[in-house]
Design a protein around this motif. Structure first.
Motif, PDB file in Angstrom:
ATOM      1  N   UNK A  10       0.820  -1.197   0.000  1.00 42.87           N
ATOM      2  CA  UNK A  10       0.000   0.000   0.000  1.00 42.87           C
ATOM      3  C   UNK A  10       0.859   1.254   0.000  1.00 42.87           C
ATOM      4  N   UNK A  11       1.859   1.300   0.876  1.00 47.15           N
ATOM      5  CA  UNK A  11       2.715   2.477   0.939  1.00 47.15           C
ATOM      6  C   UNK A  11       3.551   2.631  -0.317  1.00 47.15           C
ATOM      7  N   UNK A  12       3.949   1.526  -0.923  1.00 49.32           N
ATOM      8  CA  UNK A  12       4.691   1.619  -2.182  1.00 49.32           C
ATOM      9  C   UNK A  12       3.818   2.228  -3.276  1.00 49.32           C
ATOM     10  N   UNK A  13       2.510   1.923  -3.272  1.00 45.18           N
ATOM     11  CA  UNK A  13       1.588   2.569  -4.218  1.00 45.18           C
ATOM     12  C   UNK A  13       1.463   4.060  -3.913  1.00 45.18           C
ATOM     13  N   UNK A  14       1.249   4.387  -2.645  1.00 42.77           N
ATOM     14  CA  UNK A  14       1.139   5.796  -2.261  1.00 42.77           C
ATOM     15  C   UNK A  14       2.411   6.557  -2.639  1.00 42.77           C
ATOM     16  N   UNK A  15       3.570   5.960  -2.351  1.00 43.72           N
ATOM     17  CA  UNK A  15       4.845   6.625  -2.634  1.00 43.72           C
ATOM     18  C   UNK A  15       5.010   6.878  -4.124  1.00 43.72           C
ATOM     19  N   UNK A  16       4.616   5.920  -4.929  1.00 45.53           N
ATOM     20  CA  UNK A  16       4.717   6.082  -6.379  1.00 45.53           C
ATOM     21  C   UNK A  16       3.905   7.288  -6.843  1.00 45.53           C
ATOM     22  N   UNK A  17       2.686   7.403  -6.343  1.00 45.62           N
ATOM     23  CA  UNK A  17       1.823   8.506  -6.753  1.00 45.62           C
ATOM     24  C   UNK A  17       2.328   9.839  -6.203  1.00 45.62           C
ATOM     25  N   UNK A  18       2.865   9.841  -4.991  1.00 41.32           N
ATOM     26  CA  UNK A  18       3.433  11.066  -4.427  1.00 41.32           C
ATOM     27  C   UNK A  18       4.642  11.532  -5.226  1.00 41.32           C
ATOM     28  N   UNK A 154     -10.857  -8.127  -8.325  1.00 37.54           N
ATOM     29  CA  UNK A 154     -11.112  -6.936  -7.530  1.00 37.54           C
ATOM     30  C   UNK A 154     -11.722  -7.288  -6.174  1.00 37.54           C
ATOM     31  N   UNK A 155     -11.204  -6.673  -5.120  1.00 38.70           N
ATOM     32  CA  UNK A 155     -11.743  -6.855  -3.772  1.00 38.70           C
ATOM     33  C   UNK A 155     -12.306  -5.547  -3.232  1.00 38.70           C
ATOM     34  N   UNK A 156     -11.529  -4.486  -3.305  1.00 38.20           N
ATOM     35  CA  UNK A 156     -11.923  -3.223  -2.717  1.00 38.20           C
ATOM     36  C   UNK A 156     -11.069  -2.124  -3.317  1.00 38.20           C
ATOM     37  N   UNK A 157     -11.261  -0.879  -2.878  1.00 40.13           N
ATOM     38  CA  UNK A 157     -10.414   0.171  -3.410  1.00 40.13           C
ATOM     39  C   UNK A 157     -10.687   1.545  -2.843  1.00 40.13           C
ATOM     40  N   UNK A 158      -9.788   2.467  -3.161  1.00 41.43           N
ATOM     41  CA  UNK A 158      -9.924   3.866  -2.781  1.00 41.43           C
ATOM     42  C   UNK A 158      -9.578   4.732  -3.989  1.00 41.43           C
ATOM     43  N   UNK A 159     -10.006   5.995  -3.932  1.00 42.10           N
ATOM     44  CA  UNK A 159      -9.550   6.996  -4.870  1.00 42.10           C
ATOM     45  C   UNK A 159      -8.529   7.863  -4.151  1.00 42.10           C
ATOM     46  N   UNK A 160      -7.322   7.937  -4.687  1.00 37.60           N
ATOM     47  CA  UNK A 160      -6.210   8.699  -4.121  1.00 37.60           C
ATOM     48  C   UNK A 160      -6.204  10.059  -4.813  1.00 37.60           C
ATOM     49  N   UNK A 161      -6.815  11.039  -4.166  1.00 42.11           N
ATOM     50  CA  UNK A 161      -7.063  12.344  -4.791  1.00 42.11           C
ATOM     51  C   UNK A 161      -5.874  13.273  -4.547  1.00 42.11           C
ATOM     52  N   UNK A 162      -5.183  13.633  -5.633  1.00 43.86           N
ATOM     53  CA  UNK A 162      -3.999  14.496  -5.525  1.00 43.86           C
ATOM     54  C   UNK A 162      -4.273  15.920  -5.997  1.00 43.86           C
TER      55      UNK A 162
END
Length: 316
Positions: A10-18, A154-162
């Motif tokens: 999860x954090x690796x995904x967040x870090x990529x987008x950041x 697919x199980x679940x998800x969020x929208x990462x709003x930047x």
């Protein structure tokens, strides 16, 4: 795409987008070394069933002003979950990406494809040409995804709003560092020791054939110790503190966990008497090594806080 060691999906995904927005993602990894996991009578599992036990959604908002839009699609069958996702896809704002919880059993890029059901997080986006695209920073993979694969997995998800993102708020980061960097033992040490002692006791002193399988996922949990190195690099870059020792000690800690699990695997395969005192001694060594890393991290944090000034830069 982001390249580096596997830490936490999860954090690796967040870090990529950041990082794609020009932000320094390293402070986000503060505390990942004690990120949540599950433990019950059957084993230790890297993926916690509790929602965000470390408060990562709140952390990424405080550090970077990222909004997390969450919707629950656990209930229902594949078609119902997929329909909910399509509705969310149509309603999503323009600046950001979906971070989806998926089952790697259905995804060809994974080693678990059609062999093992494994929860994991990936980034989903619709490209300008309308095609569907996945990015998996944890496995350093990116490529197209078809609707059938996504529907099945697919199980679940969020929208990462930047849309309102800014670079790291160093005051908020300092508060998290103070909370996360301490000299108490990692709870994983006590949890795995307690579990193994109980399992071996129930097997009459033997390492049963299922013992290794029940604790194998602690190897994935241990990858989160790479967070020590990531955060230390952040301190070193700002304060000028040397970081070579933390890098080598983190590598030694990861190798130590690999060696520990290999010992359990061998005993489990042979179904032989398990040396519990030797196991505890190995855990003690790992605990001392991790505490040494925490001491150095505390020292680096103090140097970081003492530097002349902390700039707070905004990026839109």
């Amino acid at each position: 795409m982001r390249q580096g060691d596997q830490t936490q999906c999860m954090l690796d995904c967040f870090a990529y987008l950041l990082e794609r927005k020009g932000c320094d993602s390293r402070p986000l990894y503060s505390g990942v070394w004690e990120s949540g996991y599950d433990i019950d009578e059957t084993g230790i599992y890297y993926f916690s069933r509790r929602l965000d036990p470390k408060g990562w959604y709140e952390r990424v908002q405080r550090l970077y002003n990222v909004s997390i839009v969450y919707w629950s699609i656990y209930k229902g069958g594949k078609e119902e979950r997929f329909d909910k996702f399509l509705a969310a896809l149509n309603e999503a704002p323009g600046d950001g990406a979906f971070v989806l919880s998926v089952d790697l059993f259905y995804f060809p890029h994974s080693q678990q494809y059609r062999s093992k059901h494994v929860p994991h997080l990936v980034i989903f986006e619709v490209l300008p040409d309308g095609s569907w695209h996945l990015t998996d920073p944890y496995f350093s993979w990116a490529g197209p995804v078809d609707s059938r694969t996504l529907r099945d997995g697919l199980v679940n998800g969020i929208w990462f709003d930047t849309g309102s993102i800014h670079d790291v708020d160093t005051a908020a980061a300092a508060e998290l560092f103070r909370r996360d960097i301490h000299l108490t033992p990692n709870p994983l040490i006590a949890d795995i020791e307690r579990f193994v002692y109980q399992a071996v006791g129930q097997s009459g002193g033997q390492a049963s054939s299922t013992l290794f399988d029940s604790i194998q996922q602690t190897g994935v949990i241990a990858k989160r110790f790479e967070g020590y190195h990531i955060v230390c690099r952040y301190f070193a870059e700002s304060s000028g503190e040397p970081m070579q020792t933390v890098a080598s000690e983190t590598a030694a800690l990861l190798k130590g966990w690999e060696s520990l699990l290999l010992t359990v695997a061998r005993s489990s395969m042979l179904n032989r008497t398990f040396d519990l005192p030797a196991f505890s001694a190995k855990l003690g060594t790992l605990n001392e090594l991790e505490l040494a890393i925490r001491r150095r991290l505390l020292h680096s944090f103090a140097a970081w806080e003492a530097r002349p000034q902390r700039a707070h830069s905004l990026r839109s």
